[in-house]
Design a protein around this motif. Structure first.
Motif, PDB file in Angstrom:
ATOM      1  N   GLN A 100     -21.183  -4.603 -14.101  1.00 27.95           N
ATOM      2  CA  GLN A 100     -20.099  -4.313 -15.038  1.00 27.95           C
ATOM      3  C   GLN A 100     -19.512  -5.598 -15.611  1.00 27.95           C
ATOM      4  OE1 GLN A 100     -17.468  -1.240 -14.264  1.00 27.95           O
ATOM      5  NE2 GLN A 100     -19.113   0.056 -13.536  1.00 27.95           N
ATOM      6  N   ILE A 101     -19.671  -6.702 -14.896  1.00 33.71           N
ATOM      7  CA  ILE A 101     -19.049  -7.940 -15.391  1.00 33.71           C
ATOM      8  C   ILE A 101     -20.041  -9.070 -15.643  1.00 33.71           C
ATOM      9  CG2 ILE A 101     -16.739  -7.479 -14.466  1.00 33.71           C
ATOM     10  CD1 ILE A 101     -17.459  -9.356 -12.130  1.00 33.71           C
TER      11      ILE A 101
ATOM     12  N   HIS B 284     -11.894  -5.615  -7.067  1.00 34.09           N
ATOM     13  CA  HIS B 284     -11.349  -5.929  -8.390  1.00 34.09           C
ATOM     14  C   HIS B 284     -10.603  -7.258  -8.363  1.00 34.09           C
ATOM     15  CE1 HIS B 284     -12.612  -2.311 -10.252  1.00 34.09           C
ATOM     16  NE2 HIS B 284     -11.913  -1.532  -9.460  1.00 34.09           N
ATOM     17  N   LYS B 285     -10.013  -7.565  -7.203  1.00 32.25           N
ATOM     18  CA  LYS B 285      -9.279  -8.829  -7.092  1.00 32.25           C
ATOM     19  C   LYS B 285     -10.242 -10.010  -7.116  1.00 32.25           C
ATOM     20  CE  LYS B 285      -5.564 -10.754  -4.236  1.00 32.25           C
ATOM     21  NZ  LYS B 285      -4.841 -10.592  -2.973  1.00 32.25           N
TER      22      LYS B 285
ATOM     23  N   LEU C 149       0.347  -8.032  -0.562  1.00 27.39           N
ATOM     24  CA  LEU C 149      -0.455  -8.874   0.326  1.00 27.39           C
ATOM     25  C   LEU C 149      -1.938  -8.774  -0.022  1.00 27.39           C
ATOM     26  CD1 LEU C 149      -0.629 -10.633   2.905  1.00 27.39           C
ATOM     27  CD2 LEU C 149      -1.012  -8.545   4.159  1.00 27.39           C
ATOM     28  N   LEU C 150      -2.444  -7.544  -0.193  1.00 30.59           N
ATOM     29  CA  LEU C 150      -3.886  -7.370  -0.372  1.00 30.59           C
ATOM     30  C   LEU C 150      -4.267  -7.204  -1.837  1.00 30.59           C
ATOM     31  CD1 LEU C 150      -4.323  -4.927   2.607  1.00 30.59           C
ATOM     32  CD2 LEU C 150      -5.039  -7.296   2.533  1.00 30.59           C
ATOM     33  N   LEU C 151      -3.470  -6.460  -2.578  1.00 29.11           N
ATOM     34  CA  LEU C 151      -3.828  -6.207  -3.970  1.00 29.11           C
ATOM     35  C   LEU C 151      -3.243  -7.280  -4.876  1.00 29.11           C
ATOM     36  CD1 LEU C 151      -3.392  -2.399  -3.775  1.00 29.11           C
ATOM     37  CD2 LEU C 151      -5.513  -3.577  -4.282  1.00 29.11           C
ATOM     38  N   TYR C 152      -3.643  -7.244  -6.150  1.00 25.54           N
ATOM     39  CA  TYR C 152      -3.212  -8.259  -7.102  1.00 25.54           C
ATOM     40  C   TYR C 152      -1.886  -7.854  -7.736  1.00 25.54           C
ATOM     41  CZ  TYR C 152      -6.576  -4.921  -8.955  1.00 25.54           C
ATOM     42  OH  TYR C 152      -7.276  -3.783  -9.197  1.00 25.54           O
TER      43      TYR C 152
ATOM     44  N   ALA D 140     -13.283  -9.973  -8.600  1.00 30.24           N
ATOM     45  CA  ALA D 140     -14.156  -9.951  -9.775  1.00 30.24           C
ATOM     46  C   ALA D 140     -13.950 -11.139 -10.723  1.00 30.24           C
ATOM     47  CB  ALA D 140     -13.980  -8.622 -10.518  1.00 30.24           C
ATOM     48  N   PRO D 141     -12.705 -11.525 -11.040  1.00 31.80           N
ATOM     49  CA  PRO D 141     -12.543 -12.681 -11.945  1.00 31.80           C
ATOM     50  C   PRO D 141     -13.110 -13.967 -11.354  1.00 31.80           C
ATOM     51  CG  PRO D 141     -10.472 -11.476 -11.726  1.00 31.80           C
ATOM     52  CD  PRO D 141     -11.401 -10.919 -10.699  1.00 31.80           C
TER      53      PRO D 141
ATOM     54  N   ALA E  22      -8.048   6.839  -9.912  1.00 37.04           N
ATOM     55  CA  ALA E  22      -7.399   5.798 -10.715  1.00 37.04           C
ATOM     56  C   ALA E  22      -7.995   4.426 -10.390  1.00 37.04           C
ATOM     57  CB  ALA E  22      -5.905   5.797 -10.454  1.00 37.04           C
ATOM     58  N   ARG E  23      -8.380   3.701 -11.450  1.00 33.83           N
ATOM     59  CA  ARG E  23      -8.951   2.361 -11.263  1.00 33.83           C
ATOM     60  C   ARG E  23      -8.180   1.373 -12.117  1.00 33.83           C
ATOM     61  NH1 ARG E  23     -10.656   4.877  -7.836  1.00 33.83           N
ATOM     62  NH2 ARG E  23     -12.787   5.425  -7.314  1.00 33.83           N
ATOM     63  N   GLN E  24      -7.947   0.187 -11.591  1.00 34.51           N
ATOM     64  CA  GLN E  24      -7.197  -0.815 -12.340  1.00 34.51           C
ATOM     65  C   GLN E  24      -7.912  -2.155 -12.319  1.00 34.51           C
ATOM     66  OE1 GLN E  24      -2.948  -0.767 -11.625  1.00 34.51           O
ATOM     67  NE2 GLN E  24      -3.126   1.040 -10.346  1.00 34.51           N
ATOM     68  N   PRO E  25      -9.105  -2.234 -12.932  1.00 29.00           N
ATOM     69  CA  PRO E  25      -9.854  -3.488 -12.884  1.00 29.00           C
ATOM     70  C   PRO E  25      -9.155  -4.607 -13.649  1.00 29.00           C
ATOM     71  CG  PRO E  25     -10.926  -1.927 -14.344  1.00 29.00           C
ATOM     72  CD  PRO E  25      -9.803  -1.189 -13.686  1.00 29.00           C
ATOM     73  N   LEU E  26      -9.338  -5.837 -13.182  1.00 28.44           N
ATOM     74  CA  LEU E  26      -8.751  -6.998 -13.860  1.00 28.44           C
ATOM     75  C   LEU E  26      -9.624  -7.432 -15.029  1.00 28.44           C
ATOM     76  CD1 LEU E  26      -7.582  -9.144 -10.835  1.00 28.44           C
ATOM     77  CD2 LEU E  26      -6.148  -8.026 -12.525  1.00 28.44           C
ATOM     78  N   ILE E  27     -10.957  -7.331 -14.860  1.00 24.13           N
ATOM     79  CA  ILE E  27     -11.870  -7.659 -15.954  1.00 24.13           C
ATOM     80  C   ILE E  27     -12.918  -6.566 -16.037  1.00 24.13           C
ATOM     81  CG2 ILE E  27     -11.551 -10.162 -15.794  1.00 24.13           C
ATOM     82  CD1 ILE E  27     -14.197 -10.269 -14.267  1.00 24.13           C
TER      83      ILE E  27
ATOM     84  N   ASN F  13     -13.376   3.477  -4.457  1.00 26.09           N
ATOM     85  CA  ASN F  13     -11.923   3.631  -4.326  1.00 26.09           C
ATOM     86  C   ASN F  13     -11.193   2.669  -5.252  1.00 26.09           C
ATOM     87  OD1 ASN F  13     -12.057   1.127  -3.100  1.00 26.09           O
ATOM     88  ND2 ASN F  13     -12.072   1.959  -1.048  1.00 26.09           N
ATOM     89  N   TYR F  14      -9.889   2.614  -5.087  1.00 27.22           N
ATOM     90  CA  TYR F  14      -9.044   1.818  -5.984  1.00 27.22           C
ATOM     91  C   TYR F  14      -9.361   0.332  -5.949  1.00 27.22           C
ATOM     92  CZ  TYR F  14      -6.669   0.819  -1.598  1.00 27.22           C
ATOM     93  OH  TYR F  14      -6.404   0.429  -0.327  1.00 27.22           O
TER      94      TYR F  14
ATOM     95  N   PRO G  37      -1.510   2.433  -3.526  1.00 29.10           N
ATOM     96  CA  PRO G  37      -2.674   3.307  -3.438  1.00 29.10           C
ATOM     97  C   PRO G  37      -2.781   4.164  -2.177  1.00 29.10           C
ATOM     98  CG  PRO G  37      -3.301   1.022  -3.088  1.00 29.10           C
ATOM     99  CD  PRO G  37      -1.878   1.015  -3.533  1.00 29.10           C
ATOM    100  N   LEU G  38      -2.085   3.849  -1.096  1.00 34.37           N
ATOM    101  CA  LEU G  38      -2.212   4.721   0.076  1.00 34.37           C
ATOM    102  C   LEU G  38      -1.187   5.853   0.077  1.00 34.37           C
ATOM    103  CD1 LEU G  38      -3.356   2.589   3.115  1.00 34.37           C
ATOM    104  CD2 LEU G  38      -4.653   3.607   1.272  1.00 34.37           C
TER     105      LEU G  38
ATOM    106  N   LEU H 191       0.799  -1.224   0.000  1.00 32.59           N
ATOM    107  CA  LEU H 191       0.000   0.000   0.000  1.00 32.59           C
ATOM    108  C   LEU H 191       0.841   1.288   0.000  1.00 32.59           C
ATOM    109  CD1 LEU H 191      -2.779  -1.177   2.451  1.00 32.59           C
ATOM    110  CD2 LEU H 191      -2.763  -1.298  -0.013  1.00 32.59           C
TER     111      LEU H 191
ATOM    112  N   PRO I 234     -15.109  -3.256 -17.881  1.00 34.25           N
ATOM    113  CA  PRO I 234     -14.745  -1.990 -18.519  1.00 34.25           C
ATOM    114  C   PRO I 234     -13.504  -1.373 -17.882  1.00 34.25           C
ATOM    115  CG  PRO I 234     -17.019  -1.963 -17.706  1.00 34.25           C
ATOM    116  CD  PRO I 234     -16.416  -3.233 -17.249  1.00 34.25           C
TER     117      PRO I 234
END
Ligand code: SF4
Lengths: 189, 162
Positions: B126-127, B83-84, A146-149, B86-87, A165-170, B117-118, A156-157, A132, A172
């Protein structure tokens, strides 16, 4: 009546180290101690990064702080000349005492030696801080997020991480999609 | 004794009813919901309360949660989806056999809820496609029942491929 009860509860849950411990720290580590304070009965010492593992080992082995309660970080971007601060809470089970230790870190050298050799519990705390805040821990056996992918970019902290800012895996806005370019621009810090 | 016209017609009536195959399928399916509770956060507490004896989802034929997507036909998405995660949710949805329905249970699954948030997906639609949105943070068990009844109405009235 109720006043006494409140006091007793406070003592039972929150005993903090007294000034004599800080004196001993100052005596032993001298100029490495940058400051100390006491607020709401909670005692805090700020020290230089160089003595970090030595101080922790000394607290654990000689002062009876066997328990690493918490390890976290703060980003003081724009508020203080030294940007980061790693904050640790130590607890002595035998003495029922707590102590907070802060270590300021420059942005260019956001790294500390690991505490995993002293406390197994430090493992995930340090991975979380890396995840973070992007502060590295030298000598950590497995410093992954540990927490994020794994695909996540940035930390992010950190206060300069873009709030939107968004970083989706799947779905839109995913990498490779039409929105991927703007996504990366925003995410990179 | 003289029979009334109604009594006479009842005596004469053959023991059958007429309907359409589509309608029977819909009627059967709406009372045999096997739900897959995809529970990730605090809304799970309210799901448990709705599912257990006090509110008793079993009254609507939805009393048997299945913990395999291959045995279930309603995906209950209960709680915050990151987001983690979602898949994983998408994969669970893809593993379910047709016909299948999706319920977005709680504000988090509808729009991200209190978290913009992030980390958090801003709505599971959305999915994956969603059939019923149950609002609330968390939704009260009565709102869940209302959502379930609306889902049943939807199942009853939709076209069923035979
Ligand atoms: S909608 Fe509210 S109660 Fe439900 S998971 Fe989100 S935060 Fe928790």
């Amino acid at each position: 009546m109720s006043g006494t009860r409140t006091e007793r509860t406070f003592q039972a849950t929150g005993s903090w180290a007294g000034p004599e411990l800080v004196e001993r720290i100052c005596e032993r580590f001298e100029s490495a101690v940058l400051g100390q304070s006491e607020a709401f009965g909670e005692r805090e010492v700020t020290v230089r990064r160089e003595i970090w593992p030595t101080l922790a080992r000394w607290l654990k082995e000689d002062e009876g702080f066997e328990y690493l309660l918490d390890l976290t970080a703060v980003d003081y971007l724009g508020l203080r000349p030294v940007r980061f601060e790693v904050v640790a809470h130590f607890y002595s089970l035998s003495g029922n005492r707590r102590l907070r230790v802060c270590v300021p870190l420059q942005e260019e050298r956001a790294e500390l030696p690991t505490l995993t050799g002293l406390w197994k519990a430090a493992d995930w705390y340090e991975r979380e801080i890396w995840d973070l805040y992007g502060i590295r821990f030298a000598g950590h056996p497995d410093l992954r997020r540990l927490l994020l992918y794994d695909e996540f970019k940035g930390h992010p902290l950190r206060k300069d991480y873009k709030m939107k800012a968004r970083q989706p895996l799947i779905g839109p806005g995913t990498m490779g999609g039409a929105a991927s370019q703007s996504r990366e621009d925003e995410a990179d810090v | 004794m003289e029979l009334s016209p109604v009594q006479r017609s009842l005596e004469l009536a053959e023991p059958f009813v007429t309907t359409k195959l589509d309608k029977v399928l819909g009627w059967g399916r709406k009372y045999s919901i096997f739900n897959y509770p995809f529970v990730t956060a605090c809304c799970g507490m309210e799901y448990m309360s709705a599912a257990c004896s006090r509110y008793d989802m079993d009254r609507f034929g939805a009393g048997l949660p299945r913990f395999s997507p291959r045995q279930s036909d309603v995906l209950l998405v209960v709680g915050t989806i990151t987001h983690k995660m979602a898949p994983v949710l998408k994969q669970v949805y893809d593993q379910m056999c047709e016909p299948k329905w999706v319920v977005a249970f709680g504000a988090c699954t509808i729009s991200g809820g209190p978290y913009n948030n992030y980390a958090v997906l801003q709505g599971i639609d959305q999915i994956i496609p969603v059939d019923i949105y149950i609002p609330g943070c968390p939704p009260h068990a009565e709102v869940v029942m209302d959502g379930l009844i609306k889902l049943q109405a939807k199942i009853q009235h939709q076209k069923h491929e035979v």
